[in-house]
Write an enzyme that holds these catalytic residues in place. Structure first.
Site, PDB file in Angstrom:
ATOM      1  N   HIS A 122     -14.126 -80.451 111.416  1.00 25.26           N
ATOM      2  CA  HIS A 122     -13.603 -81.237 110.451  1.00 25.26           C
ATOM      3  C   HIS A 122     -12.864 -83.098 111.361  1.00 25.26           C
ATOM      4  CE1 HIS A 122     -12.075 -83.228 107.347  1.00 25.26           C
ATOM      5  NE2 HIS A 122     -10.195 -83.419 107.205  1.00 25.26           N
ATOM      6  N   HIS A 132     -22.759 -81.028 105.757  1.00 25.74           N
ATOM      7  CA  HIS A 132     -21.380 -81.792 104.879  1.00 25.74           C
ATOM      8  C   HIS A 132     -21.453 -80.350 104.288  1.00 25.74           C
ATOM      9  CE1 HIS A 132     -18.260 -83.778 102.288  1.00 25.74           C
ATOM     10  NE2 HIS A 132     -17.718 -84.326 104.009  1.00 25.74           N
ATOM     11  N   ASP A 176     -20.104 -88.269 111.210  1.00 17.27           N
ATOM     12  CA  ASP A 176     -18.602 -88.004 112.273  1.00 17.27           C
ATOM     13  C   ASP A 176     -20.567 -88.002 113.712  1.00 17.27           C
ATOM     14  OD1 ASP A 176     -16.330 -87.937 112.113  1.00 17.27           O
ATOM     15  OD2 ASP A 176     -16.600 -86.361 111.472  1.00 17.27           O
TER      16      ASP A 176
HETATM   17  N1  CMC Z   1     -25.567 -76.488 112.600  1.00 19.83           N
HETATM   18  C1  CMC Z   1     -26.634 -76.255 111.998  1.00 19.83           C
HETATM   19  N2  CMC Z   1     -26.597 -75.328 110.999  1.00 19.83           N
HETATM   20  C2  CMC Z   1     -25.681 -75.310 110.105  1.00 19.83           C
HETATM   21  C3  CMC Z   1     -25.170 -77.004 110.148  1.00 19.83           C
HETATM   22  C4  CMC Z   1     -24.443 -77.752 111.742  1.00 19.83           C
HETATM   23  N3  CMC Z   1     -24.420 -78.633 111.877  1.00 19.83           N
HETATM   24  N4  CMC Z   1     -24.251 -76.853 109.423  1.00 19.83           N
HETATM   25  C5  CMC Z   1     -24.212 -76.003 108.408  1.00 19.83           C
HETATM   26  N5  CMC Z   1     -25.429 -75.250 109.213  1.00 19.83           N
HETATM   27  C6  CMC Z   1     -26.357 -73.654 108.672  1.00 19.83           C
HETATM   28  C7  CMC Z   1     -24.671 -72.860 108.526  1.00 19.83           C
HETATM   29  O1  CMC Z   1     -25.161 -71.708 109.684  1.00 19.83           O
HETATM   30  C8  CMC Z   1     -26.055 -71.666 107.252  1.00 19.83           C
HETATM   31  O2  CMC Z   1     -26.713 -71.403 107.578  1.00 19.83           O
HETATM   32  P1  CMC Z   1     -27.212 -70.445 106.680  1.00 19.83           P
HETATM   33  O3  CMC Z   1     -27.269 -70.321 104.764  1.00 19.83           O
HETATM   34  O4  CMC Z   1     -28.340 -70.007 107.426  1.00 19.83           O
HETATM   35  O5  CMC Z   1     -25.382 -69.214 107.452  1.00 19.83           O
HETATM   36  C9  CMC Z   1     -25.786 -72.875 106.203  1.00 19.83           C
HETATM   37  O6  CMC Z   1     -26.090 -73.874 107.339  1.00 19.83           O
HETATM   38  C10 CMC Z   1     -24.981 -73.433 105.103  1.00 19.83           C
HETATM   39  O7  CMC Z   1     -24.082 -73.787 105.854  1.00 19.83           O
HETATM   40  P2  CMC Z   1     -22.047 -73.697 106.017  1.00 19.83           P
HETATM   41  O8  CMC Z   1     -20.603 -73.717 107.493  1.00 19.83           O
HETATM   42  O9  CMC Z   1     -21.808 -72.434 104.598  1.00 19.83           O
HETATM   43  O10 CMC Z   1     -21.777 -74.560 105.229  1.00 19.83           O
HETATM   44  P3  CMC Z   1     -19.830 -75.577 105.048  1.00 19.83           P
HETATM   45  O11 CMC Z   1     -20.247 -75.856 103.898  1.00 19.83           O
HETATM   46  O12 CMC Z   1     -19.577 -74.115 104.934  1.00 19.83           O
HETATM   47  O13 CMC Z   1     -19.765 -76.370 106.620  1.00 19.83           O
HETATM   48  C11 CMC Z   1     -19.287 -78.411 107.645  1.00 19.83           C
HETATM   49  C12 CMC Z   1     -19.848 -78.028 106.567  1.00 19.83           C
HETATM   50  C13 CMC Z   1     -19.488 -79.858 107.901  1.00 19.83           C
HETATM   51  C14 CMC Z   1     -18.381 -77.235 108.559  1.00 19.83           C
HETATM   52  C15 CMC Z   1     -20.434 -77.723 108.406  1.00 19.83           C
HETATM   53  O14 CMC Z   1     -22.289 -78.141 107.694  1.00 19.83           O
HETATM   54  C16 CMC Z   1     -20.814 -77.725 110.056  1.00 19.83           C
HETATM   55  O15 CMC Z   1     -20.412 -76.807 110.837  1.00 19.83           O
HETATM   56  N6  CMC Z   1     -20.997 -78.964 110.279  1.00 19.83           N
HETATM   57  C17 CMC Z   1     -20.863 -79.573 111.767  1.00 19.83           C
HETATM   58  C18 CMC Z   1     -19.844 -80.263 111.821  1.00 19.83           C
HETATM   59  C19 CMC Z   1     -19.164 -81.224 111.311  1.00 19.83           C
HETATM   60  O16 CMC Z   1     -20.596 -82.280 111.878  1.00 19.83           O
HETATM   61  N7  CMC Z   1     -18.199 -81.233 110.465  1.00 19.83           N
HETATM   62  C20 CMC Z   1     -18.112 -82.639 110.244  1.00 19.83           C
HETATM   63  C21 CMC Z   1     -18.159 -82.829 108.702  1.00 19.83           C
HETATM   64  S1  CMC Z   1     -17.419 -84.771 108.021  1.00 19.83           S
HETATM   65  C22 CMC Z   1     -16.166 -85.233 107.990  1.00 19.83           C
HETATM   66  C23 CMC Z   1     -14.898 -84.335 107.841  1.00 19.83           C
HETATM   67  O17 CMC Z   1     -15.194 -83.643 107.119  1.00 19.83           O
HETATM   68  O18 CMC Z   1     -14.398 -84.586 109.346  1.00 19.83           O
END
Ligand code: CMC
Length: 391
Positions: A228, A269, A326
């Site tokens: 986050h 996201h 971010d």
């Molecule tokens: N790098 C590599 N792979 C990723 C990433 C990433 N940043 N984000 C998602 N994936 C992959 C994940 O491994 C999964 O792959 P598979 O379907 O093969 O298992 C797929 O994409 C879906 O990911 P998820 O984890 O199910 O998605 P989510 O909606 O639960 O998570 C998130 C969203 C923001 C936590 C995630 O994209 C992430 O960890 N991003 C990096 C951290 C980040 O930048 N966070 C800031 C978010 S915006 C500001 C805020 O909210 O504060």
């Protein structure tokens, strides 16, 4: 009894109705009270946006003046609260201090906590929004071992924060208006984002009727994590680790290897599956600010290269992963002289507006109920206890 839906991470559960922020993740649309965030960032100050988010309408001249002077009036924190910082180790993370000290506000400002009284709610809102920069700046000063600087109420919101962070008693300090404006825009972009993890946490804690400052502290704790608000700090750490453009491809291979546990921070996201409109504005601002401040940061080039490679890669395309808010914000913060461990506290200052507005929306609703999710039980079936000697 009843039918329950198993929805880990609440991907498809609407926890509330809300009239504050609208997001269309497929179209990349973000509206505060109906206004596109890009227009607000262009035409309004952060405090105007704060007024809008809290009250539903943009302020007219006098309304803004009244709001602004009320916020300025509340910028100081109780002297005893200032002394809380003495108890922390010099190397405490500023988010740890922020969580603790904001939670402690509930011990000081308990005279206006009748959640059903609109005047009490308003005083809480103004106090919280006014004091959070003072607390964030104090956490910064503690970390650097410098004396705390009192707020200067002739300064606008963001200039005051920069003053409290960077001024020292030994010499005059002049806030750079380019830095204050850049911070103001970043704060507008971070001010609210509907039911994100920290806002949902504030609502959940608040739904029990707890003191609202305690509910905000819960939100700050939730914001800290790298999935986050902690992502802005994690992006800079990642860029440091990559070090050079020539290492980008190797890093990308690691990201795509599911066993590595490495993610491209600042990408992806839960809601935006096309682009994050805030990232587009921040990328543009990043170039402008670095140019205006005459900062030449090789990290910008590195970030752009990472973005370019990721956007043309099938792994990211298939999963609809785009840069989020971010990805570039840390590079701007760095150009403003803000250290990496203060990035998430900056996010917290801005998001306080959203947290406060959501708390008010919730407690004003006569239909408010305690948040109490259910679970799918996976443990042992009922069994009989045997006394210790027979086990
Ligand atoms: N790098 C590599 N792979 C990723 C990433 C990433 N940043 N984000 C998602 N994936 C992959 C994940 O491994 C999964 O792959 P598979 O379907 O093969 O298992 C797929 O994409 C879906 O990911 P998820 O984890 O199910 O998605 P989510 O909606 O639960 O998570 C998130 C969203 C923001 C936590 C995630 O994209 C992430 O960890 N991003 C990096 C951290 C980040 O930048 N966070 C800031 C978010 S915006 C500001 C805020 O909210 O504060």
């Amino acid at each position: 009894t009843g039918v329950f839906t198993y929805d880990p991470g609440f991907s498809s559960t609407c926890s509330t109705k809300s009239a504050i922020t609208y997001i269309d993740g497929d179209q990349g649309i973000l509206l505060y009270r109906g206004y596109p965030v890009a227009q607000l960032a262009e035409h309004c100050s952060f405090l105007e946006v704060a007024y809008l988010i809290l009250n539903g309408e943009l302020p007219k001249g006098q309304e803004l003046q009244n709001f602004d002077s009320s916020i300025r009036k509340h910028t100081m924190i109780n002297e005893n609260l200032n002394r809380f910082f003495e108890g922390f180790n010099y190397d405490a993370h500023p988010m740890a201090m922020l969580t603790g000290v904001v939670g402690s506000l509930s011990a000081f400002y308990h005279d206006t906590t009748n959640n059903k009284d609109p005047r009490h709610r308003e005083i809480f809102a103004h106090r919280m929004i006014a004091k959070i920069p003072t607390i964030a700046a104090a956490a910064y000063k503690k970390y650097y071992g410098q004396p705390f600087m009192y707020p200067q109420n002739h300064l606008d919101y963001c200039s005051n924060l920069l003053h409290m962070m960077f001024a020292v008693p030994a010499e005059p300090y002049h806030v750079n208006p380019i830095a204050a404006k850049a911070l103001d825009i970043l704060f507008t972009l971070h001010a609210d984002h509907e039911q994100n993890a920290s806002t949902s946490t504030v609502r959940m804690a608040g739904s029990t009727g707890t003191n609202p400052y305690a509910a905000i502290a819960a939100g700050i704790a939730a914001l800290w994590g790298p999935s986050h608000g902690g992502a802005n700090e994690a992006v800079l750490t990642m860029l440091d680790e990559i070090g050079d453009v020539k290492n980008v491809q190797g890093f990308m291979d690691k990201v795509k290897d599911k066993n590595s546990g490495v993610r491209l921070m600042g990408f992806g996201h839960r809601v935006y599956k096309n682009f994050d409109p805030r990232a587009t504005i921040i990328r543009e601002q990043c170039h402008k600010v670095l140019q205006a401040l005459k900062v030449d940061d090789p990290k910008l080039e590195l970030a752009m290269k990472l973005e370019e490679i990721a956007l043309s890669d099938d792994y990211f395309k298939a999963r609809k992963l785009y840069p989020n808010v971010d990805f570039y914000s840390g590079i701007i913060y760095k150009a403003l002289g803000i250290p990496v461990n203060m990035f998430t506290p900056m996010f917290a200052v801005a998001r306080t507006v959203g947290w406060v507005a959501h708390w008010i929306e919730m407690v004003s609703d006569p239909a408010m109920r305690i948040a109490r999710p259910r679970q799918v039980y996976t443990g042992a079936a009922e069994r009989t206890v045997s006394p210790i000697a027979q086990r």
